[in-house]
Design an enzyme around this catalytic site. Structure first.
Site, mmCIF file in Angstrom:
data_model
loop_
_atom_site.group_PDB
_atom_site.id
_atom_site.type_symbol
_atom_site.label_atom_id
_atom_site.label_comp_id
_atom_site.label_asym_id
_atom_site.label_seq_id
_atom_site.Cartn_x
_atom_site.Cartn_y
_atom_site.Cartn_z
ATOM 1 C CE1 TYR A 144 -2.347 3.287 2.553
ATOM 2 C CE2 TYR A 144 -3.693 2.557 0.708
ATOM 3 C CZ TYR A 144 -3.419 3.479 1.697
ATOM 4 O OH TYR A 144 -4.217 4.585 1.840
ATOM 5 C CG ASP A 239 5.887 3.942 0.417
ATOM 6 O OD1 ASP A 239 4.692 3.660 0.172
ATOM 7 O OD2 ASP A 239 6.221 4.715 1.343
ATOM 8 C CE LYS A 267 2.443 5.101 7.880
ATOM 9 N NZ LYS A 267 1.072 5.020 8.372
HETATM 10 P P1 KE4 Z 1 -0.765 8.577 4.359
HETATM 11 O O1 KE4 Z 1 -1.315 9.225 3.101
HETATM 12 O O2 KE4 Z 1 -1.802 7.744 5.082
HETATM 13 O O3 KE4 Z 1 -0.030 9.535 5.267
HETATM 14 O O4 KE4 Z 1 0.389 7.556 3.882
HETATM 15 C C1 KE4 Z 1 0.070 6.570 2.937
HETATM 16 C C2 KE4 Z 1 1.068 5.436 3.054
HETATM 17 C C3 KE4 Z 1 2.072 5.332 2.105
HETATM 18 N N1 KE4 Z 1 3.003 4.350 2.166
HETATM 19 C C4 KE4 Z 1 2.970 3.433 3.164
HETATM 20 C C5 KE4 Z 1 4.012 2.350 3.199
HETATM 21 C C6 KE4 Z 1 1.961 3.491 4.172
HETATM 22 O O5 KE4 Z 1 1.936 2.551 5.153
HETATM 23 C C7 KE4 Z 1 0.989 4.505 4.113
HETATM 24 C C8 KE4 Z 1 -0.142 4.603 5.123
HETATM 25 N N2 KE4 Z 1 -0.238 3.543 6.065
HETATM 26 C C9 KE4 Z 1 -1.550 3.289 6.611
HETATM 27 C C10 KE4 Z 1 -1.419 2.142 7.620
HETATM 28 N N3 KE4 Z 1 -1.029 0.925 7.043
HETATM 29 C C11 KE4 Z 1 -2.165 4.493 7.218
HETATM 30 C C12 KE4 Z 1 -3.360 4.220 8.102
HETATM 31 C C13 KE4 Z 1 -4.625 4.725 7.468
HETATM 32 O O6 KE4 Z 1 -4.810 4.566 6.252
HETATM 33 O O7 KE4 Z 1 -5.446 5.278 8.238
#
Ligand code: KE4
Length: 433
Positions: A144, A239, A267
């Protein structure tokens, strides 16, 4: 544990917010209970609106590596807030945090701040396309990278390497430019490249997967990706939104000694405030507006409060590498405790861990990719999650998420967690196939 107030709030929330939450995974949909509305957090504890106290293993999905309400991060934010909240103009702190990151992650020679991990990854693939003049990207089934259209593409059926939209609203033409390979399977990457000669702009990968639950790279996999990208002039994007500053001060690329062309961050970089970033080779980053033709912008990018929180967080992590040793010891203690429990209960479930990211998979298969992760018994995960929650342990509400340990998790908390794990597994044993 009573959850009256959370239940009532959830009913109200669902009237005005889709699913009652501002991000889907928070809705606890796959674990069959009401999400707990959190009132406050401190160190490794959360308290919900009904006064229940939990040991937190989500850590806001990664940012809280130092625990919640860290005194010097709160101080940095409040001091900065007294000077104003946003100017839409450059500030000194943006320069300082950018310099610090280029020191902590040497492959990043230049970077641009954005407001989320999604913005970071969508900008990074746009840059890779701009730099190479090619259209297609390769991602890995089950990884993801945020919710930009190019990533909401599931693996095509069967041998088809073309992706198909994984969400309504994503167009077929967008899907046609995203190809899905299998994580830890370098042959699947080679096949796609052979089928789409010189059309591939980038390969984007979670170097340690967190979004299928925790899946480490097999020895040699990342090295092979690096070699293929160098040979084929494909941009290698790590990523590290989740792994950045998490598995080491220099992220997964430091842990495995691999130099990507571009890195995406999120994060931890924001210390709990909304921050993402993308960066890497100077020759690529110089293409980003206003220097170059690749456009990307953001009203609140580099926001002073977010920079204050992020700079303080990264400063602490860069100056106190012993924090990673402490978290490693705590995470290992939990892993060994869980494995002991599995042995006592004669269960052969799998625990995958890298540093302070780990997952207990309800499957006896080695979990090395999306298919093996999906062999987990998710019907069992729900009742287990609820047992742990009732025992005061707040886990990610999905089998396909990583658990995060922080420097605020104490031996006492870990003992309580391991004890709750034994009780919870025992309580659901009768449900096992
Ligand atoms: P954000 O747009 O949520 O800040 O980041 C996206 C993203 C991109 N790349 C990786 C490897 C990520 O894990 C994420 C976001 N992670 C999720 C949890 N697995 C965020 C939690 C959520 O969607 O509320």
């Amino acid at each position: 544990m009573k959850s009256t107030k959370s239940n009532n709030l959830f009913i109200k929330a669902k009237k005005v917010i889709p699913g009652g939450v501002n991000s889907p995974v928070r809705a606890f949909k796959s674990v069959g209970t009401t999400p707990r509305f959190i009132e406050r957090a401190k160190a490794a504890y959360l308290w919900d609106v009904d006064g229940n106290k939990y040991i937190d293993y989500i850590g806001s999905w990664g940012p809280m590596i130092l625990g919640h309400s860290h005194p010097s991060i709160l101080k940095a934010i409040s001091e900065k807030a007294k000077l104003g909240t946003s100017f839409g103009a450059p500030t000194e702190l943006e320069v300082k945090i950018a310099e610090l990151i280029t020191k902590m992650v040497p492959s990043i020679e230049m970077l641009r701040m954005v407001n989320s991990g999604t913005e970071a990854t969508m900008s990074a693939i746009r840059l890779a396309r701009a730099f190479t003049g090619r259209d297609k990207i390769i991602k890995f089934d089950g990884c993801y990278h945020g919710h930009a259209d190019s990533f909401l593409i599931k693996a095509g059926s069967g041998a088809a390497t073309f992706g198909t939209p994984d969400s309504p609203g994503v167009t077929k033409s967008t899907a046609a430019d995203t190809l899905n390979a299998t994580f830890n399977n370098i042959e699947s990457v080679k096949k796609i490249i052979a089928d789409h000669k010189s059309e591939i702009a980038a390969i984007i990968v979670e170097p340690i997967v967190g979004n299928m639950g925790c899946i480490p790279p097999k020895p040699g996999f990342l090295e092979a990706l690096r070699a293929i990208c160098t040979k084929q002039k494909i941009v290698l994007i790590f990523d590290e939104v989740m792994t950045g500053f998490r598995v080491s001060a220099g992220g997964a690329q430091e842990l495995y000694g691999i130099k990507p062309d571009l890195t995406t961050l999120g994060k931890i970089i924001g210390g709990g405030l909304p921050v993402g970033a993308y960066g890497g080779k100077r020759e690529m980053m110089e293409m980003v507006a206003p220097n170059g033709p690749m456009y990307q912008a953001g009203t609140l990018s580099g926001n002073p409060l977010a920079m204050a929180a992020g700079f303080e967080m990264l400063s602490i992590l860069s100056k106190n590498k012993s924090i990673y040793k402490k978290i490693e010891r705590a995470s290992n203690q939990i892993e060994e405790g869980f494995k002991d429990n599995l042995r006592k209960l004669n269960l052969d479930f799998v625990v995958n861990r890298v540093g302070s990211m780990f997952t207990l998979f309800f499957t006896d298969k080695k979990v090395i990719d999306a298919d093996s992760a999906r062999s987990s018994d998710t019907k069992l995960f729900g009742p287990y999650f609820r047992e742990m929650l009732d025992n005061g342990i707040y886990l990610p509400p999905s089998q396909f998420e990583a658990v995060f340990v922080s420097s605020a998790h104490t031996d006492e908390m870990i003992d309580k967690t391991v004890g709750a794990n034994f009780k919870s597994l025992k309580a659901v044993l009768h449900l096992m196939k």
